[in-house]
Design a protein around this motif. Structure first.
Motif, PDB file in Angstrom:
ATOM      1  N   ARG A 164       0.863  -1.178   0.000  1.00  0.00           N
ATOM      2  CA  ARG A 164       0.000   0.000   0.000  1.00  0.00           C
ATOM      3  C   ARG A 164       0.903   1.233   0.000  1.00  0.00           C
ATOM      4  NH1 ARG A 164      -1.456  -3.518   3.876  1.00  0.00           N
ATOM      5  NH2 ARG A 164      -3.347  -4.741   3.504  1.00  0.00           N
ATOM      6  N   LEU A 165       0.612   2.173  -0.869  1.00  0.00           N
ATOM      7  CA  LEU A 165       1.559   3.260  -1.114  1.00  0.00           C
ATOM      8  C   LEU A 165       1.251   4.509  -0.294  1.00  0.00           C
ATOM      9  CD1 LEU A 165       1.918   2.797  -4.964  1.00  0.00           C
ATOM     10  CD2 LEU A 165       3.513   2.083  -3.165  1.00  0.00           C
ATOM     11  N   GLU A 166       2.302   5.049   0.270  1.00  0.00           N
ATOM     12  CA  GLU A 166       2.188   6.216   1.145  1.00  0.00           C
ATOM     13  C   GLU A 166       1.608   7.428   0.415  1.00  0.00           C
ATOM     14  OE1 GLU A 166       5.709   8.761   2.777  1.00  0.00           O
ATOM     15  OE2 GLU A 166       5.448   7.039   4.133  1.00  0.00           O
ATOM     16  N   ALA A 167       1.929   7.567  -0.866  1.00  0.00           N
ATOM     17  CA  ALA A 167       1.515   8.755  -1.615  1.00  0.00           C
ATOM     18  C   ALA A 167       0.002   8.864  -1.768  1.00  0.00           C
ATOM     19  CB  ALA A 167       2.175   8.758  -2.997  1.00  0.00           C
ATOM     20  N   THR A 168      -0.722   7.740  -1.666  1.00  0.00           N
ATOM     21  CA  THR A 168      -2.186   7.784  -1.796  1.00  0.00           C
ATOM     22  C   THR A 168      -2.877   7.316  -0.518  1.00  0.00           C
ATOM     23  OG1 THR A 168      -2.313   5.541  -2.731  1.00  0.00           O
ATOM     24  CG2 THR A 168      -2.034   7.365  -4.285  1.00  0.00           C
ATOM     25  N   ALA A 169      -2.131   7.248   0.580  1.00  0.00           N
ATOM     26  CA  ALA A 169      -2.673   6.703   1.829  1.00  0.00           C
ATOM     27  C   ALA A 169      -3.856   7.506   2.359  1.00  0.00           C
ATOM     28  CB  ALA A 169      -1.580   6.635   2.888  1.00  0.00           C
ATOM     29  N   ALA A 219       6.060   6.465 -10.734  1.00  0.00           N
ATOM     30  CA  ALA A 219       5.779   7.686  -9.974  1.00  0.00           C
ATOM     31  C   ALA A 219       4.680   8.513 -10.629  1.00  0.00           C
ATOM     32  CB  ALA A 219       7.053   8.513  -9.838  1.00  0.00           C
ATOM     33  N   ASP A 220       4.664   8.562 -11.960  1.00  0.00           N
ATOM     34  CA  ASP A 220       3.643   9.336 -12.668  1.00  0.00           C
ATOM     35  C   ASP A 220       2.246   8.762 -12.432  1.00  0.00           C
ATOM     36  OD1 ASP A 220       5.539  11.048 -13.660  1.00  0.00           O
ATOM     37  OD2 ASP A 220       5.634  10.127 -15.660  1.00  0.00           O
ATOM     38  N   VAL A 221       2.126   7.436 -12.494  1.00  0.00           N
ATOM     39  CA  VAL A 221       0.819   6.800 -12.291  1.00  0.00           C
ATOM     40  C   VAL A 221       0.334   7.026 -10.863  1.00  0.00           C
ATOM     41  CG1 VAL A 221      -0.400   4.589 -12.190  1.00  0.00           C
ATOM     42  CG2 VAL A 221       1.145   5.070 -14.094  1.00  0.00           C
ATOM     43  N   VAL A 222       1.230   6.871  -9.901  1.00  0.00           N
ATOM     44  CA  VAL A 222       0.849   7.058  -8.495  1.00  0.00           C
ATOM     45  C   VAL A 222       0.451   8.514  -8.248  1.00  0.00           C
ATOM     46  CG1 VAL A 222       1.660   6.965  -6.108  1.00  0.00           C
ATOM     47  CG2 VAL A 222       2.269   5.135  -7.708  1.00  0.00           C
ATOM     48  N   ALA A 223       1.191   9.449  -8.830  1.00  0.00           N
ATOM     49  CA  ALA A 223       0.855  10.867  -8.664  1.00  0.00           C
ATOM     50  C   ALA A 223      -0.509  11.180  -9.275  1.00  0.00           C
ATOM     51  CB  ALA A 223       1.936  11.734  -9.306  1.00  0.00           C
ATOM     52  N   ALA A 224      -0.785  10.597 -10.432  1.00  0.00           N
ATOM     53  CA  ALA A 224      -2.087  10.818 -11.075  1.00  0.00           C
ATOM     54  C   ALA A 224      -3.216  10.244 -10.222  1.00  0.00           C
ATOM     55  CB  ALA A 224      -2.093  10.185 -12.466  1.00  0.00           C
ATOM     56  N   ALA A 225      -2.979   9.080  -9.620  1.00  0.00           N
ATOM     57  CA  ALA A 225      -3.985   8.484  -8.737  1.00  0.00           C
ATOM     58  C   ALA A 225      -4.211   9.359  -7.508  1.00  0.00           C
ATOM     59  CB  ALA A 225      -3.553   7.078  -8.327  1.00  0.00           C
ATOM     60  N   ALA A 226      -3.123   9.893  -6.958  1.00  0.00           N
ATOM     61  CA  ALA A 226      -3.248  10.778  -5.795  1.00  0.00           C
ATOM     62  C   ALA A 226      -4.069  12.017  -6.147  1.00  0.00           C
ATOM     63  CB  ALA A 226      -1.865  11.171  -5.288  1.00  0.00           C
ATOM     64  N   ASP A 227      -3.843  12.559  -7.337  1.00  0.00           N
ATOM     65  CA  ASP A 227      -4.606  13.731  -7.778  1.00  0.00           C
ATOM     66  C   ASP A 227      -6.097  13.420  -7.893  1.00  0.00           C
ATOM     67  OD1 ASP A 227      -2.311  15.229  -7.907  1.00  0.00           O
ATOM     68  OD2 ASP A 227      -2.043  14.998 -10.084  1.00  0.00           O
ATOM     69  N   GLU A 228      -6.414  12.174  -8.238  1.00  0.00           N
ATOM     70  CA  GLU A 228      -7.815  11.758  -8.369  1.00  0.00           C
ATOM     71  C   GLU A 228      -8.416  11.327  -7.035  1.00  0.00           C
ATOM     72  OE1 GLU A 228      -9.763  11.807 -10.995  1.00  0.00           O
ATOM     73  OE2 GLU A 228      -8.314  12.358 -12.546  1.00  0.00           O
ATOM     74  N   GLY A 229      -7.590  11.282  -5.990  1.00  0.00           N
ATOM     75  CA  GLY A 229      -8.082  10.836  -4.689  1.00  0.00           C
ATOM     76  C   GLY A 229      -8.348   9.347  -4.634  1.00  0.00           C
ATOM     77  N   ILE A 230      -7.510   8.571  -5.334  1.00  0.00           N
ATOM     78  CA  ILE A 230      -7.698   7.122  -5.423  1.00  0.00           C
ATOM     79  C   ILE A 230      -6.514   6.418  -4.765  1.00  0.00           C
ATOM     80  CG2 ILE A 230      -7.914   5.153  -6.989  1.00  0.00           C
ATOM     81  CD1 ILE A 230      -9.095   7.124  -9.054  1.00  0.00           C
ATOM     82  N   ALA A 231      -6.784   5.557  -3.804  1.00  0.00           N
ATOM     83  CA  ALA A 231      -5.727   4.790  -3.150  1.00  0.00           C
ATOM     84  C   ALA A 231      -5.286   3.649  -4.056  1.00  0.00           C
ATOM     85  CB  ALA A 231      -6.222   4.235  -1.819  1.00  0.00           C
ATOM     86  N   VAL A 232      -3.964   3.535  -4.246  1.00  0.00           N
ATOM     87  CA  VAL A 232      -3.433   2.473  -5.096  1.00  0.00           C
ATOM     88  C   VAL A 232      -2.352   1.692  -4.359  1.00  0.00           C
ATOM     89  CG1 VAL A 232      -3.962   3.629  -7.273  1.00  0.00           C
ATOM     90  CG2 VAL A 232      -1.751   4.033  -6.170  1.00  0.00           C
ATOM     91  N   MET A 233      -2.070   0.522  -4.911  1.00  0.00           N
ATOM     92  CA  MET A 233      -1.056  -0.373  -4.370  1.00  0.00           C
ATOM     93  C   MET A 233      -0.109  -0.788  -5.478  1.00  0.00           C
ATOM     94  SD  MET A 233      -3.637  -2.801  -2.179  1.00  0.00           S
ATOM     95  CE  MET A 233      -4.629  -3.089  -3.636  1.00  0.00           C
ATOM     96  N   ALA A 234       1.101  -1.126  -5.098  1.00  0.00           N
ATOM     97  CA  ALA A 234       2.065  -1.694  -6.038  1.00  0.00           C
ATOM     98  C   ALA A 234       2.114  -3.195  -5.803  1.00  0.00           C
ATOM     99  CB  ALA A 234       3.442  -1.080  -5.828  1.00  0.00           C
ATOM    100  N   GLN A 235       2.085  -3.950  -6.894  1.00  0.00           N
ATOM    101  CA  GLN A 235       2.039  -5.405  -6.776  1.00  0.00           C
ATOM    102  C   GLN A 235       3.058  -6.044  -7.712  1.00  0.00           C
ATOM    103  OE1 GLN A 235      -1.483  -8.131  -8.120  1.00  0.00           O
ATOM    104  NE2 GLN A 235      -1.838  -7.629  -5.959  1.00  0.00           N
ATOM    105  N   LYS A 236       3.658  -7.106  -7.224  1.00  0.00           N
ATOM    106  CA  LYS A 236       4.627  -7.841  -8.035  1.00  0.00           C
ATOM    107  C   LYS A 236       3.950  -8.375  -9.288  1.00  0.00           C
ATOM    108  CE  LYS A 236       7.879 -11.745  -7.868  1.00  0.00           C
ATOM    109  NZ  LYS A 236       9.033 -10.949  -8.323  1.00  0.00           N
TER     110      LYS A 236
END
Length: 434
Positions: A164-169, A219-236
């Motif tokens: 679970r990523l801190e940038a969208t926590a 980083a770009d995808v996570v930043a875009a998700a943060a801008d949309e207010g959407i929590a995202v995760m990174a997965q193997k």
């Protein structure tokens, strides 16, 4: 069968003179999955009303409106018509459904065949509609991947390595456990970015998962998700063994998973091969998949129809739980043909009807449109059907004998397949693949 796809008002007018001896099923959407559900219910004489949004550019004031789904022309569908699309206007959707039920003069049973329809029936909670599945809070818990993987961790159910990523926590339901850099270091590239809840993510990005090749793209995808207010995760990114995807197809009654009706299916062939939807599915004997899927559903308190999706990780040499769909899905006809009529079991649980499976038999399900496309366009793919299978398909004998059934194509109910052929040759298509 439904002689046309009506506007909301046209459907209400038609239902005002209809008579039902049992609660009709409201099946939404009205495409491949909805067709499978309708046929399963029609086999037990349950009346079916197919509801969907009107086609693009349809004149909603007319009695009949455009619609490209395959379910309405089926003999299994009694009436079909448009309702307000719930993602556009949930209150409008509720009002339409309540008016339809009122016109029918009896309560109805809802079957949502895509996430947005199932969730919307639960969230809108229209008067006169019985839900054969858990409420919206339970659905949210199951569909929330952060909660799902936390449950897997607690129960010892294998799942892909996920952070679970801190940038969208700030938009998440659980605490973050990695920064972008920490997740990248742990997982390497390529990796996949997934949302906690896929509905908003799909609206924002047009997909429910994004594979990223490097740190900058990540980083770009996570930043875009943060801008949309959407929590995202990174997965193997799992080294998936092609042809070994499995799912538990089940109906869990309110009494719990001990009484579940369930079949394990192996998505032996997908189209496109490695990342598409299933086009050949076979029953399989994988007790661990049944055990793990039912444990997760039981922990969540979920009852209803669901598909728990697993992939086989060649490196770890085990099946990993990826997702749980709390609704019917494209190959719902396979468990039905195998002897587990999940829609009828769900319908019986909330009505006076009865249903009991007579046992599960080996079965295969093929979606010929995609399977034939694969045969024609992929030189590396070898036909997995026998000459006897093809003879039964062409003659229609598969409906009476053998261990093979088909999605959409059914000579005894030809209009959906005929409509599929018609829409293949026009510049217009239904809004989803299932």
């Amino acid at each position: 069968m439904a002689d046309r796809f009506r506007s909301t008002e046209g459907l209400i007018d038609a239902l005002a003179t209809a008579e039902f001896d049992r609660p009709p099923a409201l099946v939404s959407n009205a495409h491949i999955t909805g067709l499978g559900v309708a046929r399963a219910l029609d086999a037990h004489d349950v009346p079916v009303i197919a509801l969907d949004r009107a086609g693009d550019g349809a004149d909603t004031e007319a009695e009949t409106v455009a619609h490209d789904g395959l379910a309405p022309p089926s003999g299994a569908v009694d009436y079909a018509g448009a309702v307000t699309y719930p993602l556009d206007d949930l209150d409008g959707f509720r009002e339409d459904v309540e008016a339809i039920v009122d016109a029918a003069g009896t309560e109805a049973v809802a079957f949502g065949c895509m996430d947005e329809w199932a969730l919307s029936y639960a969230e809108a909670d229209p008067d006169g509609v019985r839900l054969p599945f858990a409420g919206s809070e339970t659905l949210d818990d199951v569909l929330n991947k952060s909660e799902l993987y936390a449950t897997c961790e607690e129960l010892g159910v294998p799942y892909p390595e996920t952070y679970r990523l801190e940038a969208t926590a700030a938009s998440g339901t659980r605490e973050a456990d990695a920064t972008v850099d920490e997740a990248a270091a742990a997982l390497g590239f390529p990796l996949v970015v997934k949302p906690e809840l896929k509905r908003d993510f799909e609206e924002a990005f047009g997909t429910n998962v994004i594979e990223v090749a490097d740190r900058e793209e990540f980083a770009d995808v996570v930043a875009a998700a943060a801008d949309e207010g959407i929590a995202v995760m990174a997965q193997k990114r799992v080294d998936i063994a092609t042809g070994r995807d499995h799912s538990l197809a089940s109906y869990v009654p309110p009494s719990g998973s001990d009484d579940a009706l369930a079949v394990v299916g192996n998505a032996a062939v997908r189209y496109p091969r490695n990342f598409g939807t299933s086009c050949l599915v076979e029953t399989a004997d994988e007790p661990a998949i049944r055990e793990h899927a039912l444990a997760v559903l039981d922990d969540a308190g979920y009852h209803g129809i669901s598909e728990a999706e697993f992939v086989y990780d060649a490196d770890r040499e085990e099946f990993l739980l990826l997702d749980v769909n709390t609704r019917p899905w494209k190959w719902i006809g396979m468990p039905v043909a195998a002897g587990a009529n999940l829609p009828m079991a769900a319908y019986a649980a909330v009505t006076d009807a009865t249903y009991e499976s007579s046992g599960i038999e080996p079965m295969r399900w093929v979606y010929l449109r995609d399977y034939l496309s694969l045969l024609a366009g992929d030189d590396a793919f070898w036909d997995q059907l026998s000459a006897a299978d093809w003879r039964r398909l062409v003659s229609g004998a598969f409906e009476r004998e053998g261990d093979l059934t088909a999605g959409v194509y059914r000579p005894s109910d030809p209009d959906p397949a005929a409509k599929l052929l018609e829409t293949e040759f026009v510049d217009r298509e239904y809004y989803c693949s299932c």
